[in-house]
Design a protein around this motif. Sequence first.
Motif, PDB file in Angstrom:
ATOM      1  N   HIS A 134      42.735 120.230 -27.052  1.00 41.54           N
ATOM      2  CA  HIS A 134      42.572 119.733 -25.687  1.00 41.54           C
ATOM      3  C   HIS A 134      41.755 118.444 -25.746  1.00 41.54           C
ATOM      4  N   GLY A 135      41.745 117.713 -24.691  1.00 43.30           N
ATOM      5  CA  GLY A 135      40.907 116.518 -24.623  1.00 43.30           C
ATOM      6  C   GLY A 135      41.577 115.410 -23.841  1.00 43.30           C
ATOM      7  N   TYR A 189      30.634 119.546 -30.154  1.00 46.61           N
ATOM      8  CA  TYR A 189      29.342 119.054 -30.645  1.00 46.61           C
ATOM      9  C   TYR A 189      28.641 120.146 -31.440  1.00 46.61           C
ATOM     10  N   PRO A 190      27.649 119.785 -32.276  1.00 42.72           N
ATOM     11  CA  PRO A 190      26.880 120.780 -33.026  1.00 42.72           C
ATOM     12  C   PRO A 190      25.958 121.550 -32.074  1.00 42.72           C
ATOM     13  N   LEU A 225      34.602 109.197 -30.743  1.00 43.55           N
ATOM     14  CA  LEU A 225      33.274 109.525 -31.273  1.00 43.55           C
ATOM     15  C   LEU A 225      32.232 108.963 -30.313  1.00 43.55           C
ATOM     16  N   TRP A 226      31.315 109.833 -29.866  1.00 44.62           N
ATOM     17  CA  TRP A 226      30.334 109.463 -28.856  1.00 44.62           C
ATOM     18  C   TRP A 226      28.949 109.949 -29.277  1.00 44.62           C
ATOM     19  N   VAL A 228      32.489 114.748 -30.421  1.00 37.19           N
ATOM     20  CA  VAL A 228      33.848 114.222 -30.583  1.00 37.19           C
ATOM     21  C   VAL A 228      34.776 114.924 -29.601  1.00 37.19           C
ATOM     22  N   HIS A 229      35.900 114.278 -29.336  1.00 39.78           N
ATOM     23  CA  HIS A 229      37.012 114.982 -28.696  1.00 39.78           C
ATOM     24  C   HIS A 229      38.306 114.214 -28.925  1.00 39.78           C
ATOM     25  N   TRP A 230      39.386 114.873 -28.614  1.00 42.25           N
ATOM     26  CA  TRP A 230      40.720 114.283 -28.743  1.00 42.25           C
ATOM     27  C   TRP A 230      40.925 113.405 -27.513  1.00 42.25           C
TER      28      TRP A 230
END
Length: 851
Positions: free
Chosen positions: A236-237, A246-247, A293-294, A340-342
């Motif tokens: 998803h994203g 995220y961690p 990437l954020w 991160v995400h798609w």
Amino acid sequence: MVSKQLNPYVTIIGLVALLVATPIQSANLDPAIPAFVENYCIDCHDSETEKGDRNFEPFLDAKDPDKHHQTLEEILEQLNLGEMPPAKKGVAQPDNATRRKIVEGITRHLTQAEAFSKSQSTVLRRLTRYEYNYTLRDLLGIDTAAADMTRDFPAESRTHGFANLASVQALSDHQLGLYMDSALKYLDMALVFGQKQPQVQRYAFKPLDLNGSYTNPGAVKYRVCAKDGSHLDIAHGYPVDPDPTYPKAFSRKGVPVPGHYKISVKANAIGRKHPYDPSIFPNDLSVPLQLGLWHVPNSRYLGNQASEGRVLIDVYDLPDNEPTEVGKTVWMPAGSIPFVHWINGPGSSKRPLRLLTERYHTEAIRKTQTALDQLVEQGLPVPKDALVQKVYISDVYQGPRIRIFEISVEGPLHPSWPPPGHRNIIGEETDATKVDIPSTFEKFATKAFRQPVDANEIRHYIEYTQGLVKSGIPPAEAIRKGFAAILTSPRFLFLDEGDSRKGKTLDSHQLANRLSYALWSSMPDAHLSKLAKEGKLDQPQTLAKQIDRLLDNPKSEAFIRHFADTWLSLYKIGSMPPGELQYPAYFRDRLEAAMKEETLLFLTDIIKNNRPIDALLNSRETFLNGNLAKHYGLKGINGAHFRKVSFPNDLRRSGILGHASVLTATSNGVETSPVVRGVWVLENILGTPPPPPPPDVPPIEPDTRGATTIREQLAKHRSVAACADCHAKIDPWGFALEYYDPVGGFRKNYPILASNGRISPRPGKPIDGSGELPDGTFISDESSLRKELLQRKEAFTKNLIRKFLTYATGRETNFRDEPEIQKIANEVAKSGYGFRDLIQLSLQSEAFRNR
């Protein structure tokens, strides 16, 4: 070729020497001017007719007609345009000598009157929010974009798009408090009193450390860890994802101290080629899957409602089935967390997974008690563990997703200690008790105030800080508060351009400041300050070299971005976003950011290579990424990165009038208007903004059903006599741009809105982009519009000079600037109309160098 906008017998080109040589003796109006209005204007502009909602009787009847400056400005503008008196049968026309005499008389009068009533100097102006952040970035050595403490600041007031005009700026007690808070927080990031150089640490986050699970029963978000923990799949994203990856444990604290960190992600794309019906997925799978990437300053920005404050590091095209490492070294404040995400994924709708399960993987459908009861009623056997789900959709899913193997953060990366920000304002000393407060504050204030200071000028700051220390406050905290006081001083928050009573020319340091804020939106660097201190900056050759140096520096990106926001009205983009149902690609493909980036890169290229300003209107080259190319109907360009592209002959786009950024900024997200775009052309390209509409005329209501075109609606609107004349001057400039929809997509027909809120596939009425200008010139489409604008190159050049000088000086140009503007325009023409030459000549002009 003679400019079409300025009749050769009417133009004020020949007035430059006259105005400069004529002493200002009186602002009395030449009696020939009211007589001219009586003979050639009043028949259409009396109290009964009032064409264009203009009645000149008050001007003629007034005891002091010389005070009707707005009326005189409008008359002068129409004479210079050659549009009045209109070239119609039965309308009396003055001879060319009379026209010239009246133009000269009105110009002289308005110039003299302005000299009596207005100061030509820039009023003391405050740093804008973006200038404030850029300045603290350079002064303190921190990344104010990653840790923007000004998000709660009031929005800047704008006049004609300009946010840096002193005449519209304000500073309240509340805002002053915000400045103090932000200064203290920024200083916390820069100063390292009592701290040793932190050890470089590497935080490696495996799939099980990320906020995923082992199974996915068909929930909204598909984020699943492999059973062996080797990878995490994200299915998803979209651009601003409410549920990023995220961690999880690391997000409670984030990075321990501010500094530069290297963020790396090992990932690849999976399942772009899949066995399912492609219509199930709403996103475009013909292009690479893209990883965003954020990082965010703290965990609050990871929530579902968060978007403002997230810092996009980069977007990466991921290869299929081949793990690759991507990432970048960035500055992060303490507490920051990567995620991160798609970024070009299918969003968070339940529909794709539900359809996949129902059509292809029924074994993954979760059994319900109701379904079991029905089996019992039918007499069918039901196992005792029938409600226990044995197969999940995540076990059998073969669709597209991004596969994450590891996310790592390494840092802080300090090549030396103390870091540059601390060293720049304190030096090598990290023990606050050993800091020489007087000399340190003199050094800091000199940089912060952007001009030399001595201890006496800042004694109150020194005594305040020393007093804090004597009262028992730790020296580090006292110094921090003393610095914050300097950073909230008017001498920091405002640009000091001296007292005009002491001379009109800026001194060397004031010139360095104005130059630096014009081209960098920030303070002068050490080299520029050194030249100013040595008194060399006002030497023509030195100034020219510094202009080139500043333009060639990456910091000039700030000038191009904010000048484009101002001149082209790009600051309006996003204020009225289009409907997601009507224009889904605008959000899905991150078109808003791509539009602005195209224009930024385009202007950068023209300035860097000194291309002629014609290219601003007719260039067949631009900069596109895959999504924006698709939006323009251009095939064969894929990926997130921008590249220079030449348009094929059959693509109807050229110059900034073909940029989706401009076309979106001149729309309201719902429908287009030739009135809005026509006004934009007149004001931003030709510099002849029309007067505002009468207050008693209702606005045009758009017909979203598609039953009537905007041309038909305007024809009805023009039946109001007060509207007809103004629309005749505005609408023809905007009709040609009707071929572009509210987000800049090309079209030949108007859309029809379907009952479901989406745009119907059925074409609406065909677009007619033709129009007749007031001088009789016929425009058929956007191509002939550009040609007509280029025929008016002189007007375009002078307007661009006015816009740039207004941006660079922080004050609007006026009639007294016209001789200097004409002089710059003549030199620009001689040099070949290069945009970089225009900037150089404008920054070397008296209009820029004077207060």
